[in-house]
Design an enzyme around this catalytic site. Structure first.
Site, short mmCIF file in Angstrom:
data_model
loop_
_atom_site.label_atom_id
_atom_site.label_comp_id
_atom_site.label_asym_id
_atom_site.label_seq_id
_atom_site.Cartn_x
_atom_site.Cartn_y
_atom_site.Cartn_z
CG HIS A 1 25.03 -6.05 -46.24
ND1 HIS A 1 26.21 -7.02 -46.09
CD2 HIS A 1 24.56 -6.23 -47.27
CE1 HIS A 1 26.44 -7.63 -47.39
NE2 HIS A 1 25.40 -6.94 -48.13
CE1 TYR B 1 2.73 7.42 -40.61
CE2 TYR B 1 4.93 8.67 -40.65
CZ TYR B 1 3.55 8.61 -40.25
OH TYR B 1 2.79 9.32 -39.43
CB ALA C 1 -1.01 -0.02 1.21
CG ASN D 1 13.64 0.54 0.81
OD1 ASN D 1 12.27 0.41 0.89
ND2 ASN D 1 14.51 -0.17 1.38
CG ASP E 1 10.12 -3.33 -0.27
OD1 ASP E 1 9.68 -4.65 0.30
OD2 ASP E 1 9.98 -2.35 0.41
CD GLU F 1 13.93 0.65 16.04
OE1 GLU F 1 14.70 1.03 15.25
OE2 GLU F 1 13.04 -0.31 15.79
#
Length: 427
Positions: free
Chosen positions: A332, A356, A9, A218, A99, A146
């Site tokens: 070629h 074209y 999300a 990330n 991810d 942490e």
């Protein structure tokens, strides 16, 4: 039954992109698709939680048998909030991040084999600086610290949280309602469940995983590194299945290309969304969305989308686009666009199909055993029947019947001694 929930999300602001993070591609395929395909090897019971660019991501995954849930970021922000909106159906629930395109099903399978209330993935890093540390005792996770809160001994721990978890159903049903957003970010954090479960004395097993497979993407730099690894895997797979590659580190093959029979790929080639059958693609050639069968391509040729080549030789500096070539030679310096050319035909150097007119594109049809001289322009729409010869330097703007010679040249005019007159020199 195992249930897999993929968290996809987030905005991915560090990618600095207008494209949703999970839609960034590795070797032509989006990150979220790799994760879904690996997940489907384990279970058909898959939920994907989306929010950012919901419609675009939903469109990308619509052909997969997955359940899509839109996260309400106002009511339930954060990783824990994402789970609050997903019905828990499986006996065990594996939580993946959107991810992590390099994950492998065989490694995820190991999570199910451990008997624990929670199985938590950890990576052992040579330099864990900047990461929170996972304190492990006898294989059990005791706490996540942490870095800013870690003491001297905890800073020496090499294990960090890899972000993938397996929960028993009862654990999620009990602890998800207890999650609080009473923090500075006002988000519900999945890791808070780990703390609550540990305090209650339930088992949290650590499983060490491969950093290459589990490290998230990330940034654009991470994306480039992940694509390099994915491309290496793709090339290794095909080499193990008999494809010869010269200097494979210089070759790019995307996730949608395939090879059959004995094939050989030269250095510096790029092959995207193509099928190569019993053929050689020589050095520095580019093949995109084409089928090549029993043919030799290059070196330095370009085969563009919607082209099908069978028993054909394409040489250097030849470009083919949206054409069906069967048993021809174009050695070629030619452009063959919107063409159908049959067996035995030889395309001389410098031949151009002028397809074209500034508004629309037209087809050139060439039959069998046609000889087209060098520096020929074929102005489409035009049909050249079997057994035709076209003289070098011709411009063809009319259909040519079987067995004919076509020649369109201004008569050669020779002016004697012009050089000396022009430059004012004597002979």
């Amino acid at each position: 039954m195992l249930q897999i929930i993929i968290l996809a999300a987030g905005k991915g602001t560090r990618m600095k992109s207008s494209t949703a993070k999970v839609l960034h591609k590795l070797c032509g395929k989006s990150m979220i698709e790799y994760i879904i395909e690996e997940s489907l090897k384990l279970t058909p019971n898959i939920d994907i939680v989306l929010n950012h660019q919901f419609e675009k991501v939903s469109e990308t995954v619509k052909n997969y048998p997955v359940n899509i849930v839109k996260q309400d970021l106002e009511k339930f922000p954060g990783t824990g909030g994402a789970l609050k909106e997903v019905p828990i159906k499986g006996d065990k629930v594996l939580i993946l991040n959107g991810d992590m395109p390099l994950i492998k099903a065989e490694e995820l399978k190991k999570f199910e084999e451990l008997d624990a209330d929670i199985v938590m993935s950890v990576m052992k890093l040579d330099n864990p600086d900047g990461y929170g540390r996972v304190v492990i005792e006898n294989g059990n996770v005791k706490k996540i610290v942490e870095q800013k809160d870690a003491n001297e001994e905890e800073l020496k721990i090499p294990y960090v949280n890899a972000g993938v978890y397996l929960f028993k159903k009862d654990v999620l049903n009990k602890y998800l309602p207890k999650l609080s957003n009473n923090n500075s970010q006002k988000e519900y954090y999945l890791t808070d469940i780990i703390e609550m479960v540990e305090k209650d004395g339930l088992t949290i097993k650590a499983i060490e995983v491969d950093e290459e497979n589990f490290k998230g993407v990330n940034s654009k730099k991470d994306l480039a590194h992940a694509e390099e690894i994915m491309c290496e895997r793709i090339k290794n797979f095909w080499m193990q299945n008999g494809v010869i590659m010269h200097l494979p580190e210089t070759i790019y093959i995307d996730a949608y290309s395939s090879f059959e029979g004995e094939c050989e790929i030269g250095n510096g080639c790029v092959i995207k969304k193509s099928v190569i059958i019993e053929s050689e693609v020589r050095a520095l050639s580019v093949v995109e969305e084409a089928v090549i069968k029993n043919s030799g391509i290059g070196p330095m040729a370009r085969i563009r989308p919607k082209s099908e080549l069978v028993n054909t030789h394409i040489g250097n500096f030849v470009e083919v686009k949206a054409s069906r070539l069967n048993g021809i030679k174009a050695g070629h310096l030619s452009y063959l666009g919107d063409s159908e050319i049959d067996e035995g035909t030889n395309i001389g150097a410098g031949t151009i199909t002028c397809n074209y007119d500034g508004k629309a594109k037209y087809k050139t049809k060439i039959g069998k055993n046609v000889f087209i001289g060098s520096d020929t322009q074929l102005i489409a729409p035009v049909t050249i029947e079997d057994d035709v010869m076209i003289a070098a330097g011709s411009t063809v703007n009319k259909d040519i019947k079987k067995g004919s010679l076509a020649i369109s040249r201004a008569p050669l005019k020779i002016i004697k001694n012009f050089y000396y007159k022009f430059f004012g020199r004597e002979n």
